[in-house]
Design a protein around this motif. Structure first.
Motif, PDB file in Angstrom:
ATOM      1  N   ASP A  62       0.801  -1.223   0.000  1.00 36.12           N
ATOM      2  CA  ASP A  62       0.000   0.000   0.000  1.00 36.12           C
ATOM      3  C   ASP A  62       0.831   1.269   0.000  1.00 36.12           C
ATOM      4  N   THR A  63       2.147   1.138  -0.193  1.00 30.54           N
ATOM      5  CA  THR A  63       3.011   2.306  -0.327  1.00 30.54           C
ATOM      6  C   THR A  63       3.960   2.082  -1.497  1.00 30.54           C
ATOM      7  N   PRO A  64       4.442   3.172  -2.116  1.00 33.08           N
ATOM      8  CA  PRO A  64       5.454   3.008  -3.164  1.00 33.08           C
ATOM      9  C   PRO A  64       6.690   2.281  -2.660  1.00 33.08           C
ATOM     10  N   ARG A  65       7.079   2.570  -1.414  1.00 37.54           N
ATOM     11  CA  ARG A  65       8.244   1.891  -0.845  1.00 37.54           C
ATOM     12  C   ARG A  65       8.024   0.385  -0.814  1.00 37.54           C
ATOM     13  N   GLY A  66       6.863  -0.042  -0.392  1.00 38.01           N
ATOM     14  CA  GLY A  66       6.568  -1.466  -0.330  1.00 38.01           C
ATOM     15  C   GLY A  66       6.554  -2.117  -1.696  1.00 38.01           C
ATOM     16  N   VAL A  67       5.964  -1.425  -2.670  1.00 36.60           N
ATOM     17  CA  VAL A  67       5.917  -1.964  -4.030  1.00 36.60           C
ATOM     18  C   VAL A  67       7.323  -2.174  -4.582  1.00 36.60           C
ATOM     19  N   LEU A  68       8.155  -1.146  -4.479  1.00 41.50           N
ATOM     20  CA  LEU A  68       9.480  -1.220  -5.087  1.00 41.50           C
ATOM     21  C   LEU A  68      10.422  -2.147  -4.327  1.00 41.50           C
ATOM     22  N   THR A  69      10.237  -2.245  -3.025  1.00 41.88           N
ATOM     23  CA  THR A  69      11.047  -3.191  -2.256  1.00 41.88           C
ATOM     24  C   THR A  69      10.764  -4.628  -2.702  1.00 41.88           C
ATOM     25  N   GLY A  70       9.486  -4.965  -2.798  1.00 41.04           N
ATOM     26  CA  GLY A  70       9.115  -6.314  -3.231  1.00 41.04           C
ATOM     27  C   GLY A  70       9.545  -6.600  -4.645  1.00 41.04           C
ATOM     28  N   ALA A  71       9.368  -5.631  -5.542  1.00 42.72           N
ATOM     29  CA  ALA A  71       9.749  -5.824  -6.934  1.00 42.72           C
ATOM     30  C   ALA A  71      11.252  -5.989  -7.068  1.00 42.72           C
ATOM     31  N   GLY A  72      12.008  -5.172  -6.331  1.00 41.48           N
ATOM     32  CA  GLY A  72      13.463  -5.270  -6.410  1.00 41.48           C
ATOM     33  C   GLY A  72      13.979  -6.599  -5.902  1.00 41.48           C
ATOM     34  N   SER A  73      13.400  -7.095  -4.822  1.00 39.89           N
ATOM     35  CA  SER A  73      13.824  -8.386  -4.276  1.00 39.89           C
ATOM     36  C   SER A  73      13.498  -9.516  -5.239  1.00 39.89           C
ATOM     37  N   ALA A  74      12.323  -9.462  -5.870  1.00 39.11           N
ATOM     38  CA  ALA A  74      11.953 -10.485  -6.847  1.00 39.11           C
ATOM     39  C   ALA A  74      12.876 -10.448  -8.050  1.00 39.11           C
ATOM     40  N   LEU A  75      13.250  -9.255  -8.440  1.00 41.29           N
ATOM     41  CA  LEU A  75      14.130  -9.093  -9.593  1.00 41.29           C
ATOM     42  C   LEU A  75      15.490  -9.729  -9.333  1.00 41.29           C
ATOM     43  N   VAL A  76      16.033  -9.494  -8.158  1.00 33.58           N
ATOM     44  CA  VAL A  76      17.328 -10.084  -7.808  1.00 33.58           C
ATOM     45  C   VAL A  76      17.245 -11.605  -7.801  1.00 33.58           C
ATOM     46  N   SER A  77      16.162 -12.135  -7.252  1.00 32.90           N
ATOM     47  CA  SER A  77      16.023 -13.583  -7.126  1.00 32.90           C
ATOM     48  C   SER A  77      15.845 -14.277  -8.469  1.00 32.90           C
ATOM     49  N   ALA A  78      15.153 -13.610  -9.397  1.00 32.46           N
ATOM     50  CA  ALA A  78      14.767 -14.271 -10.643  1.00 32.46           C
ATOM     51  C   ALA A  78      15.690 -13.995 -11.821  1.00 32.46           C
ATOM     52  N   THR A  79      16.552 -13.005 -11.704  1.00 32.79           N
ATOM     53  CA  THR A  79      17.367 -12.589 -12.843  1.00 32.79           C
ATOM     54  C   THR A  79      18.775 -13.128 -12.734  1.00 32.79           C
ATOM     55  N   GLY A  80      19.232 -13.748 -13.800  1.00 36.23           N
ATOM     56  CA  GLY A  80      20.597 -14.236 -13.820  1.00 36.23           C
ATOM     57  C   GLY A  80      21.575 -13.149 -14.242  1.00 36.23           C
ATOM     58  N   GLY A  81      22.855 -13.449 -14.139  1.00 36.19           N
ATOM     59  CA  GLY A  81      23.885 -12.518 -14.580  1.00 36.19           C
ATOM     60  C   GLY A  81      24.018 -11.312 -13.667  1.00 36.19           C
ATOM     61  N   ALA A  82      24.679 -10.277 -14.184  1.00 35.11           N
ATOM     62  CA  ALA A  82      24.928  -9.074 -13.398  1.00 35.11           C
ATOM     63  C   ALA A  82      23.723  -8.162 -13.326  1.00 35.11           C
ATOM     64  N   SER A  83      22.795  -8.310 -14.271  1.00 34.97           N
ATOM     65  CA  SER A  83      21.694  -7.355 -14.348  1.00 34.97           C
ATOM     66  C   SER A  83      20.738  -7.448 -13.163  1.00 34.97           C
ATOM     67  N   GLY A  84      20.546  -8.641 -12.602  1.00 29.95           N
ATOM     68  CA  GLY A  84      19.643  -8.784 -11.469  1.00 29.95           C
ATOM     69  C   GLY A  84      20.065  -7.959 -10.273  1.00 29.95           C
ATOM     70  N   PRO A  85      21.300  -8.124  -9.785  1.00 31.44           N
ATOM     71  CA  PRO A  85      21.745  -7.312  -8.661  1.00 31.44           C
ATOM     72  C   PRO A  85      21.723  -5.814  -8.946  1.00 31.44           C
ATOM     73  N   LEU A  86      22.080  -5.416 -10.164  1.00 26.27           N
ATOM     74  CA  LEU A  86      22.139  -3.992 -10.474  1.00 26.27           C
ATOM     75  C   LEU A  86      20.752  -3.367 -10.546  1.00 26.27           C
ATOM     76  N   PHE A  87      19.857  -3.955 -11.297  1.00 30.57           N
ATOM     77  CA  PHE A  87      18.502  -3.406 -11.407  1.00 30.57           C
ATOM     78  C   PHE A  87      17.750  -3.568 -10.089  1.00 30.57           C
TER      79      PHE A  87
END
Length: 216
Positions: A62-87
């Motif tokens: 229910d906050t932008p902070r919550g949305v982006l925190t969850g999205a960023g964590s999912a991105l790191v977990s699901a993305t291979g290579g260097a791009s996951g940690p960076l994005f």
């Protein structure tokens, strides 16, 4: 329903991630082609998978902070290579710098995005001109802050930032890479657009789409 176009709320944050997944997925072949020329050839595939996972996590907070925190964590977990940690770091550090409130103002958003860029610089050790995603991120934040200082609305300011990101990505074409796998090619890396900068430009285009969305 989203707040007024001058505000950044959870709905717009989620719309940003969803639009990013769509634009990056649609450009996957082009991103892969760019990465094949100077990298591992997996950037489009990896980032498409990562943002698809991020989009699944975009709703529910229910906050932008919550949305982006969850999205960023999912991105790191699901993305291979260097791009996951960076994005993922970009999104999570942006989230951390946002006020923990249902709606944040344009200046707070700009400051948070700048914090996200600083985190990417720190993680990757990249500077302007190194032919990385920083070459799209940095001019975008500079343009965003400049437009807001001139009194532009958030949608207009983010559109200007997206244009700067696209120009920054295109400006990587003649550069010689100094970071990442492309740096192994030395002078041969010149003449190719950096895939990370290209995908970063799509991320800003998605933000422009989300912040400019009609409240309907």
């Amino acid at each position: 329903m989203a707040e007024s176009p001058g505000a950044f709320d959870a709905a717009r944050a989620a719309a940003w991630i969803t639009a990013s997944a769509r634009l990056i997925g649609g450009a996957a072949d082009r991103l892969t082609e760019l990465d094949t020329a100077i990298g591992d050839g997996d950037h489009g595939r990896n980032l498409t998978r990562g943002f698809a996972a991020a989009a699944e996590k975009a709703d529910g907070a229910d906050t932008p902070r919550g949305v982006l925190t969850g999205a960023g964590s999912a991105l790191v977990s699901a993305t291979g290579g260097a791009s996951g940690p960076l994005f993922g770091t970009f999104l999570r550090r942006t989230a951390k710098a946002l006020p923990d409130a249902p709606v944040v103002g344009p200046d707070d958003l700009a400051d948070a995005l700048a914090a996200g860029v600083a985190a990417v610089r720190e993680l990757g050790g990249a500077a302007d001109g190194d032919k990385t995603m920083v070459d799209a991120l940095d001019p975008a934040v500079t343009a965003l802050r400049g437009a807001l200082a001139e009194g532009a609305s958030l949608p207009a300011a983010v559109e200007r930032a997206a244009e700067a990101a696209r120009a920054g990505a295109e400006a990587t074409i003649p550069l010689v890479a100094h970071k990442g796998r492309a740096s192994y090619l030395g002078e041969r890396s010149a003449g190719h657009e950096d895939p990370g900068a290209a995908s970063t430009a799509l991320l800003w285009s998605a933000l422009a789409e989300a912040t400019g969305a009609d409240d309907g």
